[in-house]
Design an enzyme around this catalytic site. Structure first.
Site, PDB file in Angstrom:
ATOM      1  N   SER A 162       0.828  -1.204   0.000  1.00 45.12           N
ATOM      2  CA  SER A 162       0.000   0.000   0.000  1.00 45.12           C
ATOM      3  C   SER A 162       0.870   1.265   0.000  1.00 45.12           C
ATOM      4  O   SER A 162       1.673   1.456  -0.912  1.00 45.12           O
ATOM      5  CB  SER A 162      -0.969  -0.045   1.187  1.00 45.12           C
ATOM      6  N   ASP A 266      -9.884  -3.987  -5.267  1.00 42.52           N
ATOM      7  CA  ASP A 266      -9.065  -2.920  -4.695  1.00 42.52           C
ATOM      8  C   ASP A 266      -9.084  -1.730  -5.635  1.00 42.52           C
ATOM      9  O   ASP A 266      -8.816  -1.872  -6.841  1.00 42.52           O
ATOM     10  CB  ASP A 266      -7.632  -3.427  -4.495  1.00 42.52           C
ATOM     11  N   HIS A 296      -7.940  -5.038  -0.590  1.00 39.93           N
ATOM     12  CA  HIS A 296      -6.775  -4.306  -0.128  1.00 39.93           C
ATOM     13  C   HIS A 296      -6.503  -4.654   1.337  1.00 39.93           C
ATOM     14  O   HIS A 296      -7.409  -4.705   2.158  1.00 39.93           O
ATOM     15  CB  HIS A 296      -7.037  -2.797  -0.251  1.00 39.93           C
TER      16      HIS A 296
END
Length: 326
Positions: A162, A266, A296
């Protein structure tokens, strides 16, 4: 051409469905006190990180003033041995959390598993967080870890998930620019594109309006990604600089080989896949794996997502190959 999301109804993996059913979505992060948000997200991460694998050693240290932990694998390293010997490999791990939360404890399971499965040292970096420390503070800390590692080890790779994937990709760009050789970059559903008005993000917002019975899943995803960009890089004039938003690099030619892991459900999926295509077109070896049914954050959820175990094995095997190649 940018690929649009499939018009079919999105279907989560059964493990994702169970996880979402058991999770209680809290208030939007921009309505929360930052310290309360950090405590709550830490508690949530600790609850799903799974059992910790034993490793040979864990050492707290300071890397150019940045707190970090160095993990040594339980088995013999793929090359070399203890600190001070030759032929050693290290992976720099940069955790996710929207540049605002997350810490070394939340990702303890990830760091230990990488060390054991890739047979290398892992340097987990406790970089500075926004909003107290906006860009480029976190990136500067990531780069300090690269410089320390290059001086301390023979082969160095960078990795993150991320926002940590953003820092890893940006560090790989700077390493190319500075003529610093990295063995590989591991990007797990990385944040790469600062712009919110992309066709994919708009389509995602509409298609995921009630994903897995989660009201406003699509709108919340878009609002959250916009919020973390506003917090990490408040100055919009800076936001499209490559070290902040790697998707805006003029060229990716010459960066380290990459493995990129994405999740089907995501909002960041498309920008990571676009980045993989650019790398391939510009002559950078890249492996791309998309995890169907996943969301995610799954990579750190080693206690509840079987895909996390598979993704770790895939990334670790990739690292071992790239370390051996250099």
């Amino acid at each position: 051409m940018t690929e649009l999301v499939d018009p079919a109804t999105p279907a989560p993996h059964d493990e994702v469905r169970r996880y979402l059913e058991q999770s209680s979505p809290g208030p939007a992060p921009w309505t929360r006190d930052i310290e309360v948000l950090r405590r709550e997200t830490r508690d949530a991460a600790m609850a799903v990180r799974g059992d910790l694998e034993p490793v040979a050693a864990v050492r707290a240290l300071s890397v150019a003033g940045v707190p970090a932990r160095l993990y040594q694998p339980a088995g013999p390293p793929s090359v070399g041995g203890q600190p001070g010997s030759s032929g050693r490999n290290v992976l720099i791990w940069l955790h996710g959390g929207g540049w605002m939360h997350g810490d070394l404890d939340c990702y303890e399971g990830v760091a230990r598993a990488f060390a054991n499965r890739a047979g290398c040292s892992v340097l987990a970096v406790d970089y500075r967080l926004a909003p107290e420390h906006p860009f480029p503070a976190g990136f500067d800390d990531a780069w300090a870890a690269v410089e320390w590692s290059v001086a301390s080890f023979d082969r160095v790779a960078v990795a993150g998930d991320s926002s940590g994937g953003n820092l890893a990709a940006a560090a790989a760009l700077k390493a190319r620019d500075k003529n610093v050789r990295l063995a590989a970059q591991v990007l797990v559903y990385p944040v790469l594109e600062s712009r919110a008005d992309t066709e994919f993000k708009r389509a995602f917002q509409a298609r995921y309006a009630r994903f897995a019975n989660q009201a406003d899943f699509g709108s919340d995803s878009l609002a959250r990604i916009n919020y973390i960009w506003d917090t990490y890089v408040p100055d919009r004039a800076v936001r499209d600089r490559p070290y902040a938003s790697p998707a805006h690099a003029g060229t990716l030619r010459g960066v380290a080989p990459a493995v990129i892991i994405t999740a089907e459900h995501d909002i960041l999926r498309q920008e990571a896949q676009d980045y993989a295509r650019r790398l391939r077109v510009e002559g950078v070896p890249v492996a791309l794996r998309d995890y169907a049914g996943q969301i995610h954050g799954f990579f750190q959820m080693r206690g509840v997502m079987s895909a996390a175990q598979d993704a770790m094995s895939l990334a670790a095997e990739y690292l071992k190959r790239e370390f051996d190649r250099r």
